[in-house]
Design an enzyme around this catalytic site. Sequence first.
Site, short mmCIF file in Angstrom:
data_model
loop_
_atom_site.label_atom_id
_atom_site.label_comp_id
_atom_site.label_asym_id
_atom_site.label_seq_id
_atom_site.Cartn_x
_atom_site.Cartn_y
_atom_site.Cartn_z
N ASP A 114 -35.07 -37.04 -18.19
CA ASP A 114 -34.22 -36.11 -17.06
C ASP A 114 -32.73 -35.59 -17.56
O ASP A 114 -31.79 -34.58 -17.37
CB ASP A 114 -35.38 -35.38 -16.02
CG ASP A 114 -36.46 -34.86 -16.18
OD1 ASP A 114 -37.61 -34.11 -16.96
OD2 ASP A 114 -37.42 -35.30 -15.28
N GLY A 115 -32.38 -36.78 -17.05
CA GLY A 115 -30.67 -36.82 -16.76
C GLY A 115 -30.00 -36.70 -18.15
O GLY A 115 -29.37 -36.30 -18.05
N ASN A 132 -30.28 -29.04 -11.05
CA ASN A 132 -30.90 -29.27 -10.09
C ASN A 132 -30.19 -29.34 -9.11
O ASN A 132 -31.04 -28.66 -7.68
CB ASN A 132 -30.94 -31.15 -10.31
CG ASN A 132 -32.08 -31.33 -11.55
OD1 ASN A 132 -32.78 -30.39 -11.43
ND2 ASN A 132 -32.86 -32.51 -11.35
N ASP A 189 -27.19 -39.40 6.25
CA ASP A 189 -26.98 -39.21 4.83
C ASP A 189 -26.28 -37.97 4.12
O ASP A 189 -25.59 -38.76 2.70
CB ASP A 189 -28.22 -39.60 4.56
CG ASP A 189 -27.92 -41.37 5.30
OD1 ASP A 189 -27.33 -41.46 6.18
OD2 ASP A 189 -28.98 -41.91 4.38
N THR A 208 -38.46 -30.54 -7.68
CA THR A 208 -39.24 -31.86 -7.50
C THR A 208 -38.33 -33.06 -7.99
O THR A 208 -38.51 -34.07 -8.91
CB THR A 208 -40.12 -31.69 -9.28
OG1 THR A 208 -39.19 -31.12 -10.09
CG2 THR A 208 -41.19 -30.60 -8.82
N ALA A 237 -34.58 -33.86 -3.97
CA ALA A 237 -34.70 -33.18 -3.02
C ALA A 237 -36.11 -33.08 -2.71
O ALA A 237 -36.58 -33.45 -1.30
CB ALA A 237 -34.87 -31.45 -3.76
N LEU A 238 -37.05 -33.44 -3.61
CA LEU A 238 -38.26 -33.80 -3.53
C LEU A 238 -38.47 -35.02 -2.97
O LEU A 238 -39.02 -35.76 -1.48
CB LEU A 238 -39.08 -34.03 -4.74
CG LEU A 238 -41.03 -34.51 -4.40
CD1 LEU A 238 -41.53 -33.32 -3.52
CD2 LEU A 238 -41.18 -34.14 -6.21
N ALA A 259 -32.07 -38.15 5.22
CA ALA A 259 -32.03 -39.18 6.43
C ALA A 259 -31.51 -38.61 7.53
O ALA A 259 -30.34 -39.01 8.04
CB ALA A 259 -31.50 -40.23 5.97
N GLN A 278 -23.71 -36.17 -11.53
CA GLN A 278 -23.50 -36.75 -12.71
C GLN A 278 -22.02 -36.09 -12.36
O GLN A 278 -20.95 -37.48 -13.44
CB GLN A 278 -23.21 -35.72 -14.23
CG GLN A 278 -25.73 -36.16 -14.56
CD GLN A 278 -26.41 -35.29 -15.26
OE1 GLN A 278 -25.47 -34.78 -15.99
NE2 GLN A 278 -27.41 -35.70 -15.79
#
Length: 302
Positions: free
Chosen positions: A73-74, A147, A177, A188, A191-192, A212, A246
């Site tokens: 995916d990256g 994303n 954080d 997905t 964030a997921l 967090a 990225q």
Amino acid sequence: MTLAFKKVAVFVKPTEIMVVPLQALIRVIEKCGAEVFLCERSAASLKGRSQRPGYTRAELGAMCDLAVVLGGDGTMLGVARDLSNVQIPIIGVNAGRLGFITDIVLEDMERVLPKVLQGRYMRDVRRLLGGEVVRQGKTLFSGIAVNDIGISHGRAGGMVEFVIYVNGQQMSSQSADGIICSTATGSTAYALAAGGPILHPSLQGVCLVPVAPHTLSNRPIVLPANVAIDIELTNARDAVAYFDMQDFCDIQPGDVLRIRSTDQTMTMLHPAGYDYFDLLRRKLKWNFMPTSVKRQTNRSSN
């Protein structure tokens, strides 16, 4: 064989283990009758094995009518962002791990990809986010994301403190954080993992997810895609703004991360019969049933 696409740009994650899959991908595309053009990294990975030239992403966007991304995916995110201005569709062949947006698995490539090249596919258009880091009224950095865009603590660790404004009105002050502003596509991803909800890709919305948070009442919130979101950093030892994890920009207290929906999109092509809920079942193991439950179900049916 009638082809929907004649000139195919191929992108790959440049690692040694991708050489054999890349060669197989080229053979599949050329066997269908399409012409293959390699990105610079793909060509470099075949150095000594092939004399094919490599082209920049801008050149490929102007030359080709389809992009095929071999990797995870990256890799897909980076290619999608670079090609967002030329609007050629993208197919993802998953040679990574999870693969939410690279949905043709490597083992099925030879069977599935020719059907897509022949025009048997589903078109899926996803809108991109835009963001800029502003310091004392001047833009330090701007970028786009498929994303998510957000703020995270840097190498020094510790929490960051920030104030979130939506359409100019203060929504909250938080200590965490970090904070993630995610598209439906990114819901997905990071964030997921941070506890955010999954947004169906057809939803035109964004989700703000604290990472967090110090206060347990700070929860994710889903907002319309057309809102203006400003996140002002108020305190931090070290902090960065990121775009799809990225691109990064160091930020300091007083800086504002401005996030807006854009007119830029990425168009993914899925194989015919693509089912988003089937994807969730497979990737998130939603169809997994513990052995004890299976046994109990079997007893009930007897």
